[in-house]
Motif scaffolding. Sequence first.
Motif, mmCIF file in Angstrom:
data_model
loop_
_atom_site.group_PDB
_atom_site.id
_atom_site.type_symbol
_atom_site.label_atom_id
_atom_site.label_comp_id
_atom_site.label_asym_id
_atom_site.label_seq_id
_atom_site.Cartn_x
_atom_site.Cartn_y
_atom_site.Cartn_z
ATOM 1 N N PRO A 1 0.822 -1.216 0.000
ATOM 2 C CA PRO A 1 0.000 0.000 0.000
ATOM 3 C C PRO A 1 0.857 1.267 0.000
ATOM 4 O O PRO A 1 2.031 1.233 0.371
ATOM 5 C CB PRO A 1 -0.795 -0.121 1.302
ATOM 6 C CG PRO A 1 0.130 -0.866 2.211
ATOM 7 C CD PRO A 1 0.877 -1.842 1.333
ATOM 8 N N THR A 2 0.253 2.359 -0.397
ATOM 9 C CA THR A 2 0.935 3.657 -0.334
ATOM 10 C C THR A 2 0.573 4.413 0.941
ATOM 11 O O THR A 2 1.202 5.414 1.271
ATOM 12 C CB THR A 2 0.566 4.525 -1.544
ATOM 13 O OG1 THR A 2 -0.868 4.692 -1.577
ATOM 14 C CG2 THR A 2 1.022 3.866 -2.841
ATOM 15 N N SER A 3 -0.439 3.923 1.670
ATOM 16 C CA SER A 3 -0.847 4.573 2.913
ATOM 17 C C SER A 3 -1.435 3.529 3.857
ATOM 18 O O SER A 3 -1.988 2.514 3.430
ATOM 19 C CB SER A 3 -1.883 5.674 2.643
ATOM 20 O OG SER A 3 -3.043 5.129 2.026
ATOM 21 N N ALA A 4 -1.306 3.784 5.156
ATOM 22 C CA ALA A 4 -1.823 2.844 6.147
ATOM 23 C C ALA A 4 -2.073 3.563 7.469
ATOM 24 O O ALA A 4 -1.374 4.517 7.811
ATOM 25 C CB ALA A 4 -0.840 1.688 6.355
ATOM 26 N N TRP A 5 -3.077 3.091 8.193
ATOM 27 C CA TRP A 5 -3.309 3.487 9.584
ATOM 28 C C TRP A 5 -2.995 2.297 10.470
ATOM 29 O O TRP A 5 -3.348 1.163 10.145
ATOM 30 C CB TRP A 5 -4.753 3.928 9.814
ATOM 31 C CG TRP A 5 -5.013 5.387 9.626
ATOM 32 C CD1 TRP A 5 -5.648 5.982 8.575
ATOM 33 C CD2 TRP A 5 -4.658 6.434 10.538
ATOM 34 N NE1 TRP A 5 -5.707 7.346 8.753
ATOM 35 C CE2 TRP A 5 -5.103 7.650 9.952
ATOM 36 C CE3 TRP A 5 -3.988 6.470 11.764
ATOM 37 C CZ2 TRP A 5 -4.920 8.884 10.571
ATOM 38 C CZ3 TRP A 5 -3.796 7.709 12.379
ATOM 39 C CH2 TRP A 5 -4.264 8.894 11.793
#
Length: 243
Positions: free
Chosen positions: A184-188
């Motif tokens: 992914p390019t973003s994660a929480w």
Amino acid sequence: MARFFVDTPLTGGALLDLPERVLRHVQVLRLREGETLTLFNGQGGEVAATLTALGRREARCLLGAHDPVSRESPIWLGLAQAISSGERMDFTLQKGVEMGVSVFQPLAAERSVVKLAGERADKRLARWQEIVVAACEQSGRTVVPRVLPILSVEAWLAASHDAAVKLLLSPLGSKRLADIAERPTSAWLMAGPEGGYTDVEERSALASGWTPLKLGPRVLRTETAALAAVAAIQTVWGDYALS
């Protein structure tokens, strides 16, 4: 080289009076006129500045050209951390900055030992943001992560989170980072307090689409769990990922 955050535009060739906070550091470091320091304002990049005047109550420097250097991770990573007690929260914020966390969301969990509200919460948030700024100065980051206002777990889960992956640290989790096929390019990342999330909180997170992630067979302390997960994410998807 001494490196400081200043909340002001940095225009090459301009003279800048350093704020009181930076002046104190300059004095402690015993810097002298003609010496160079690095300044950044959190908007990306940094500038080299030369001290042109230095007194007991003021310091002025000449700003050099803007260097657009970036030291941000290739993955945008948010850390939703349940508020922990003592110095644990401070440690998590400091090391999280060093390891590339993009934004911090403090959560008031059912088992959080520290309960914050009103003026006390405002003061603690300001303190946490100061810790983040200092960690940016030390680590070379040019973008300052924001510490968001405290939310309850319920309010946090009810909000929308624009990230490709949402990971809940859970001792009952079965997923590994390697099980997520695409990088992914973003994660929480959502981490619990000292006693972990309650069954109700954990079920709510799962119902809201969070993926339960287990780091290994051992139970980790709250300040260890979040940072271990951040390091793993950076290894698999971020700074240290093999191309």
